[in-house]
Design an enzyme around this catalytic site. Sequence first.
Site, PDB file in Angstrom:
ATOM      1  CB  ALA A  95      -0.917   0.006   1.216  1.00 25.67           C
ATOM      2  CB  SER A  96       1.065   4.246  -0.087  1.00 19.27           C
ATOM      3  OG  SER A  96       1.589   5.534  -0.267  1.00 19.27           O
ATOM      4  CG  LEU A  97       7.047   4.275   1.845  1.00 27.00           C
ATOM      5  CD1 LEU A  97       8.046   4.708   0.782  1.00 27.00           C
ATOM      6  CD2 LEU A  97       7.251   5.059   3.142  1.00 27.00           C
TER       7      LEU A  97
END
Length: 311
Positions: A95-97
């Site tokens: 998720a994301s980073l």
Amino acid sequence: MRKTVFMFSGQGSHYFRMGQDLFEHDPVFRQWMLRLDDLASSLCGERVVDAIYSPSDRETFDRTLQTHPAIFMVEYSLAQSLIQAGLKPDITLGASLGSFAAATLAGFMRVEDALAAVVQQAAAFEACCDRGGMIAVLADQTLYAQPYLREQSELAAINFSSHMVVSAPQAHLAQIERSLGEREVVYQRLPVSYAFHSQWIDEARAPFESFMSSIRGTPGTLPLASCREATLLTELPNDFFWRVVREPIRFKDTIASLEQRGAHRYIDVGPAGTLATFTKYCLSSDSQSTAHAIMSPFGNERRSMAALLRG
């Protein structure tokens, strides 16, 4: 047989002294943290471990050039500790980073290149972007249609049916919070410095992708569940590592996609255990899947890890 999914969270899941119990008592976790800290220090000129575990209290831990590599280091080190203990993933979820650590563990990048990319992305944000923030909102996503949200922010994430996140410039955050409070909507500002997953980070794209053009990917050894596409990937698009921090997080859709394939054991290797919580809200009442957290701001990581390994 249930497949095991290692889940990696992104910005907003960090906190001061995250993973301290493991750093002090788990030799594999500590070894990886120190190894990655040496690399991070050569890249950004700071000891990230010192920033995380400083003996003196600090009011904030939100400088992106520290928190970006810190999240990656903690997640990757915990994943390696679990693998060393005999618990191996069949799938990684980013998720994301968290997509950087997920992709690295899945074999798409060398860990040295991934950490360098994380540091370079943080440096690009600090050099190119105005300050901003993110607000978690406990409400159905239909609330975003309201002008006080739609006109001042962008929808950054849908984590489950009654949990979304909006991103906005610094100047808009207080007014958004006032509007939510007046309507008795529960919200929480995340400890981040920029409006990730929105137009307000676009200035960082060119320098980051310029750096990424020098990184050579490798064939993955595990499938990666991307919260950008909400599907399993066996190869990564060229702009993958920019898109995962720029476009909305579709966590709810990603879990739904995995659930269509059968039951899973979802293990949150992020600092706060938030993805395990989100997953529990995403699972249907008749699902045979389970979700497990190890780390949290309340500590007890070794106890949680031991219970998971016994199971």
